[in-house]
Design an enzyme around this catalytic site. Structure first.
Site, PDB file in Angstrom:
ATOM      1  N   SER A  67       0.828  -1.218   0.000  1.00 30.54           N
ATOM      2  CA  SER A  67       0.000   0.000   0.000  1.00 30.54           C
ATOM      3  C   SER A  67       0.859   1.263   0.000  1.00 30.54           C
ATOM      4  CB  SER A  67      -0.904   0.028   1.236  1.00 30.54           C
ATOM      5  OG  SER A  67      -1.765  -1.077   1.262  1.00 30.54           O
TER       6      SER A  67
HETATM    7  N1  SAH Z   1      -0.595  -4.958   3.883  1.00 33.85           N
HETATM    8  C1  SAH Z   1       0.061  -5.438   2.691  1.00 33.85           C
HETATM    9  C2  SAH Z   1      -0.787  -5.118   1.487  1.00 33.85           C
HETATM   10  C3  SAH Z   1      -0.952  -6.309   0.674  1.00 33.85           C
HETATM   11  S1  SAH Z   1      -2.104  -6.224  -0.662  1.00 33.85           S
HETATM   12  C4  SAH Z   1       1.452  -4.904   2.554  1.00 33.85           C
HETATM   13  O1  SAH Z   1       1.796  -3.932   3.248  1.00 33.85           O
HETATM   14  O2  SAH Z   1       2.225  -5.448   1.770  1.00 33.85           O
HETATM   15  C5  SAH Z   1      -3.401  -7.246  -0.041  1.00 33.85           C
HETATM   16  C6  SAH Z   1      -2.999  -8.579   0.479  1.00 33.85           C
HETATM   17  O3  SAH Z   1      -4.190  -9.270   0.900  1.00 33.85           O
HETATM   18  C7  SAH Z   1      -2.346  -9.501  -0.556  1.00 33.85           C
HETATM   19  O4  SAH Z   1      -1.154 -10.015  -0.038  1.00 33.85           O
HETATM   20  C8  SAH Z   1      -3.392 -10.583  -0.781  1.00 33.85           C
HETATM   21  O5  SAH Z   1      -2.828 -11.827  -1.142  1.00 33.85           O
HETATM   22  C9  SAH Z   1      -4.091 -10.631   0.561  1.00 33.85           C
HETATM   23  N2  SAH Z   1      -5.427 -11.211   0.541  1.00 33.85           N
HETATM   24  C10 SAH Z   1      -6.357 -11.117  -0.441  1.00 33.85           C
HETATM   25  N3  SAH Z   1      -7.490 -11.765  -0.094  1.00 33.85           N
HETATM   26  C11 SAH Z   1      -7.274 -12.290   1.134  1.00 33.85           C
HETATM   27  C12 SAH Z   1      -8.062 -13.076   2.015  1.00 33.85           C
HETATM   28  N4  SAH Z   1      -9.286 -13.489   1.687  1.00 33.85           N
HETATM   29  N5  SAH Z   1      -7.513 -13.424   3.201  1.00 33.85           N
HETATM   30  C13 SAH Z   1      -6.260 -13.026   3.547  1.00 33.85           C
HETATM   31  N6  SAH Z   1      -5.466 -12.285   2.747  1.00 33.85           N
HETATM   32  C14 SAH Z   1      -5.960 -11.920   1.551  1.00 33.85           C
END
Ligand code: SAH
Length: 216
Positions: A67
């Site tokens: 993000s």
């Molecule tokens: N907070 C993270 C942002 C990652 S983007 C960072 O700082 O890097 C969103 C993340 O949510 C991705 O890694 C994706 O794989 C995960 N994600 C998507 N759907 C999900 C679900 N149902 N349960 C858990 N994680 C999920």
């Protein structure tokens, strides 16, 4: 790797990032101090090293993104984290937001739906000195075995606030979750006032990768 070391150059860039966040209106000193501490460059692929402290999102593999620092600042600020609070994070990704939560003094439980990211981050974060509990699973379901949580943060776009997450929030607890079915979501802040009473506020439009539903 030398380029991942936390040099004066990186520290200087982080100070500038914090200045930029101040200019953008962020005033929560604890959040700004956390962002000034976490070496964001270490979370990124070497191709993005020079841009690590720009207020931008970058790919982290598996079609996912880290993000924007301003989005991390906003979600962290909304949670009003106090030292020692139990925080559930949905979407571990590269672990940057996890590290910021840890710098705020939270005890973090983080769920990731993609096995590769889960495996990578649970090994990587401790190397930077950050310890959290990592889970490979479905964020829609939360972690009933570790509930209730003081705060819950969802870092992927959700079509609606999952019931299981609302149930796992303690009374007085806060859930921050981007809600929207398309490419854009509205940041929702849901506070559990009483067992059955939830207060909801909407704060601006964001672009998160969508939350994955029951992937095989
Ligand atoms: N907070 C993270 C942002 C990652 S983007 C960072 O700082 O890097 C969103 C993340 O949510 C991705 O890694 C994706 O794989 C995960 N994600 C998507 N759907 C999900 C679900 N149902 N349960 C858990 N994680 C999920």
């Amino acid at each position: 790797m030398m380029d991942r070391a936390d040099t004066f150059l990186h520290k200087g860039k982080r100070k500038k990032l914090v200045e930029l966040l101040r200019q953008k209106g962020f005033t929560n000193e604890k959040v700004l101090a956390a962002i000034e501490k976490v070496p964001r460059h270490a979370f990124l692929d070497s191709a993005f090293l020079n841009f690590a402290y720009d207020d931008e999102a970058f790919p982290i593999g598996e079609g996912q993104t880290i993000s924007h620092p301003s989005t991390v600042a906003m979600q962290t600020d909304i949670l009003q984290i106090k030292k020692g609070e139990k925080v559930l994070e949905i979407g571990t990704g590269c672990g940057y937001q996890t590290a910021v939560l840890l710098e705020m003094g939270a005890r973090v439980f983080s769920i990731e739906r993609q096995q590769k990211l889960y495996e990578k981050t649970k090994v990587f974060l401790p190397k930077l000195g950050y310890s959290a509990r990592f889970f490979y699973g479905d964020g829609y379901k939360g972690l009933p075995q570790h509930a209730p949580f003081s705060k819950i943060i969802v870092t992927a776009g959700a079509p609606y606030p999952p019931d299981d997450l609302l149930k796992q929030l303690e009374i007085g607890g806060i859930l921050v979750i981007p809600i929207g079915k398309g490419a854009e979501q509205t940041m929702n802040v849901i506070t559990r006032k009483e067992e059955q009473i939830f207060d909801r506020t909407e704060l601006g439009t964001f672009k998160f990768v969508p939350m994955i539903k029951d992937k095989a």
